[in-house]
Design an enzyme around this catalytic site. Structure first.
Site, short mmCIF file in Angstrom:
data_model
loop_
_atom_site.label_atom_id
_atom_site.label_comp_id
_atom_site.label_asym_id
_atom_site.label_seq_id
_atom_site.Cartn_x
_atom_site.Cartn_y
_atom_site.Cartn_z
CB CYS A 25 -0.35 25.50 20.63
SG CYS A 25 -0.50 23.51 20.55
CG HIS A 29 4.63 24.13 16.78
ND1 HIS A 29 3.67 25.18 17.27
CD2 HIS A 29 3.55 23.45 16.38
CE1 HIS A 29 2.59 24.85 16.91
NE2 HIS A 29 2.31 23.90 16.50
CG HIS A 76 9.30 23.64 2.91
ND1 HIS A 76 8.81 22.45 2.50
CD2 HIS A 76 10.40 23.28 3.41
CE1 HIS A 76 9.21 21.70 2.80
NE2 HIS A 76 10.42 21.67 3.51
CD GLU A 116 -2.48 21.04 14.46
OE1 GLU A 116 -2.77 22.14 13.99
OE2 GLU A 116 -2.68 20.71 15.69
ZN LIG Z 1 0.73 23.21 15.63
#
Ligand SMILES: [Zn+2]
Length: 128
Positions: A25, A29, A76, A116
């Site tokens: 993490c 990403h 974005h 998430e």
């Molecule tokens: Zn993440």
């Protein structure tokens, strides 16, 4: 006591990395975040677009984060550049809650849920 609860949902796509995280993490990403915002009130209010006191608040005020980052939202975006905190789902929910609260009349109880992934989410609320 009369009670109204508005609910709205939206999604936004953003990149982030978890600074200080010992694992993948920490790498850059992205996620398609799903957000639910719930606003509970015992009274109705006027708004910028309706002068009479007939709504909890405008739905559009609950959905600001769905806008493009260039228009003040989170879509974005690179969240690490926008949020003054580590970009865990917990902190993103807290941030959306704080920023939404600034757009609402007083006396509204606000709950923000952030997914998430489709099966992992967090809820942040100022309800008791
Ligand atoms: Zn993440």
């Amino acid at each position: 006591m009369p009670t109204w609860i508005l609910h709205t949902e939206f999604r936004f796509d953003s990149a982030h990395r978890i600074d200080g995280y010992d694992g993948k993490c920490a790498n850059l990403h992205g996620h398609t975040y799903r957000v639910r915002v719930s606003a509970k009130s015992h009274t109705l209010n006027p708004s910028q677009y309706l002068k009479t006191p007939d709504m909890v608040c405008d739905f559009r005020e609950l959905k600001w984060a769905s806008k493009d980052a260039s228009k003040g939202g989170l879509d974005h975006a690179y969240l690490n550049d926008l949020l003054p905190v580590v970009t865990t789902a917990e902190r993103i929910a807290e941030y959306i809650h704080q920023e939404t609260k600034k757009r609402l009349p007083d006396g509204i109880e606000l709950t923000v849920t952030v997914w998430e992934t489709p099966d992992s989410w967090v809820e942040y609320t100022d309800a008791d």
